[in-house]
Design a protein around this motif. Structure first.
Motif, short mmCIF file in Angstrom:
data_model
loop_
_atom_site.label_atom_id
_atom_site.label_comp_id
_atom_site.label_asym_id
_atom_site.label_seq_id
_atom_site.Cartn_x
_atom_site.Cartn_y
_atom_site.Cartn_z
N ALA A 137 0.77 -1.55 0.03
CA ALA A 137 0.31 0.44 0.21
C ALA A 137 0.47 1.17 -0.23
N GLY A 155 -4.58 6.51 -1.82
CA GLY A 155 -5.20 5.39 -0.30
C GLY A 155 -6.22 4.71 -0.41
N TRP A 157 -9.29 2.41 -2.09
CA TRP A 157 -9.13 1.11 -2.68
C TRP A 157 -9.30 0.99 -4.58
N ALA A 163 -5.03 -1.16 -0.09
CA ALA A 163 -6.14 -0.89 1.26
C ALA A 163 -5.92 -1.02 2.13
N ASP A 164 -6.05 -2.57 2.26
CA ASP A 164 -6.17 -3.45 3.45
C ASP A 164 -5.82 -4.19 3.89
N ASP A 165 -3.97 -3.33 3.50
CA ASP A 165 -2.84 -4.56 3.62
C ASP A 165 -2.83 -3.40 5.09
N ASP A 167 0.43 -1.42 6.37
CA ASP A 167 1.39 -0.66 5.90
C ASP A 167 1.01 0.19 7.04
N ASN A 198 -3.49 4.44 3.12
CA ASN A 198 -4.32 3.03 3.02
C ASN A 198 -6.10 3.36 3.27
N GLY A 202 -7.70 -1.47 6.73
CA GLY A 202 -6.04 -1.13 6.60
C GLY A 202 -5.79 0.66 7.00
N TRP A 203 -7.05 1.65 7.15
CA TRP A 203 -6.21 3.18 7.87
C TRP A 203 -6.67 1.60 8.74
#
Length: 515
Positions: A137, A155, A157, A163-165, A167, A198, A202-203
């Protein structure tokens, strides 16, 4: 008579255990975040030092097993090496291990230059132009920013298949460490920084971690801290549900972290977004790795070794998860209380700058303390001589976001062809991610490729060579297509004989999961 006495003793023991259990449950239930907390400046600084020192130690401990155990725990008989020279060894031989620290420091440095009101764009530009390599991401966001896309779009998706990684989860520590006892302020900081790379779960990984740090300043009850930190996440999100399950399984199996791990794997280990994790054991998704963080913190019971060892042995991103739990616990107990066996590994390197930065651990101890005092005063706390009075916050949930809604991976399609005249990829579904690479003898070459879906131009992409820090992580992606058969075709606008654009595989999405 003897049996009656033994039975009476047994009943008394059970009643005593029940009373003790009820007392503990009542204490936990009645515990709340106070309106204010007063710490000495020395204590506050010791906790900030403990956070950064713990993160460095945990990252080092998990380093040798990072992503070597995917979809499986690391068994007890597998040794994880530790000695007092381990941190120095990584500084000398593999300083890139500390990527989750030096990305944190990029954001710290922006606050140092521009103050607490620094805008989101300033963080994004500093991040995109930083000299270090990035992945997943982070790198997808860097590409987006360099192409003119700003956060939160960088960020989102639809613009970032990663985006869901994990990072932002691994680089949000700074937000909690500068917001002691103020998890909502930490969330506001993550809103500006976490949406660089993200979205959605991810966020939320970063929001959760920042809240863990923030609350670790004002409570020494780890179970309470974990539960309160989760209140910053919307309950309807899969991230909340995953971590909440890990907490519930802890209560059901309080002495068996491996049972908890198995339950998490059964329910939550299916990857949807990250093209590198779909259909394989590799899982860099934020929610499952945050569940490992919760497992490490809860089952570690504030024992420094047990906490980082359990988090690392959950597998997947072992160095980052161990780093997070060690940082949170280090904040809770303070630098002075980190056992000497672990702390002595830092003495030789605390004055050495982290790779790609001009900041050392000793520097960040001081900068972090300064920033925390500024945030305390900004949020209507105050300093009074040697006392720091924190205006504490009851955690509230951030906005609800969901990535890849209605998208289900149904096929990983091998391609393994170079892009040329007449090359196409046929698929049936509502979305596609095409993985690949760009190779050229000229490191500055940028391939310009038009990409068409069903003969309609979807994008004209600029694709730097894959060794470049400016590279695009995935060649092409498109979501939210009408369900049906589609054809992806290409037109390479500036081909040259020493360059290749190679498509390796495609991830196909449908509007229904495969059976």
């Amino acid at each position: 008579m003897k049996k009656q006495v033994l039975a009476a003793i047994f009943i008394a023991i059970l009643l005593g255990a029940e009373v003790a259990c009820s007392s503990t449950e009542k204490r936990n239930k009645n515990q709340r975040i106070p309106d204010t907390v007063t710490l000495t400046k020395e204590t506050l600084k010791d906790k900030i030092k403990g956070g950064w020192a713990g993160k460095t130690i945990g990252c080092t401990y998990g380093g040798p097993v990072e992503f070597l155990y995917n979809g499986t725990m690391i068994q007890d008989y597998v040794p994880i090496i530790w000695n007092k020279d381990r941190v120095k060894w990584y500084y000398d031989n593999f300083p890139g291990l500390y990527d989750d620290i030096y990305v944190n420091l990029t954001f710290v440095e922006v606050f140092e230059r521009l103050g607490l009101e620094a805008p989101a764009d300033s963080f994004a530009i500093a991040f995109a132009h930083a000299p270090y390599p990035l992945w997943h991401a982070n790198q997808a966001a860097r590409y987006n920013i360099l192409q003119g896309l700003r956060p939160p779009e960088s960020g989102h998706w639809l613009n970032n298949p990663h985006a869901d990684d994990i990072d932002f989860q691994i680089e949000a520590d700074f937000a909690g460490l500068m917001s002691p006892g103020m998890p909502n302020t930490a969330s506001q900081i993550t809103d500006k920084t976490g949406h660089i790379m993200n979205h959605g779960d991810g966020w939320y990984g970063g929001v959760f971690v920042a809240a863990l740090y923030s609350l670790a300043f004002i409570s020494d009850d780890m179970e309470f801290v974990v539960k309160e930190a989760l209140k910053t996440i919307p309950p309807e999100s899969s991230f909340y549900q995953c971590v909440n399950d890990a907490i519930s399984w802890y209560e059901e199996f309080p002495d068996d972290w491996k049972r908890n791990w198995f339950e998490c794997e059964k329910k939550w280990s299916s990857e949807i977004g990250c093209p590198d994790g779909v259909f394989v054991p590799f899982n860099i998704d934020a929610k499952i790795n945050s569940a490992y963080v919760a497992i490490g913190l809860l089952y570690g019971k504030k024992d420094f070794f047990k906490t980082i060892d359990i988090a690392a042995r959950c597998g997947q991103d072992s160095d980052c998860n161990a780093a997070t739990v060690a940082g949170v616990l280090g904040t809770m107990i303070g630098y002075s209380q980190i056992p000497e066996k672990w702390k002595e590994s830092l003495y030789e390197i605390e004055d050495r700058d982290f790779e790609y930065t001009d900041i050392s651990l000793n520097d960040i101890y001081e900068i972090g303390f300064k920033h925390a005092l500024l945030v305390v005063e900004q949020q209507e706390g105050k300093t009074d001589g040697d006392q720091v009075i924190i205006n504490c916050q009851q955690p509230t949930a951030v906005a609800y976001e969901k990535s890849f809604e209605g998208h289900f991976p149904i096929e990983k399609k091998p391609v393994n062809q170079t892009i040329s005249e007449g090359f196409s990829v046929n698929f049936e579904g509502i979305g596609i991610v095409l993985k690949g690479s760009v190779q050229c003898a000229d490191a500055n070459y940028i391939a310009q490729v038009e990409m068409y879906i069903d003969n309609v131009l979807a994008e004209t992409a600029e694709l730097p060579v894959s060794s470049s820090n400016a590279r695009r992580v995935d060649l092409f992606w498109q979501y939210q297509l009408p369900m049906g058969e589609h054809t992806l075709t290409f037109k390479w606008l500036n081909p040259r004989s020493d360059a290749q654009v190679t498509a390796t595989e495609a991830i196909i999405y449908s509007n229904n999961p495969s059976r």
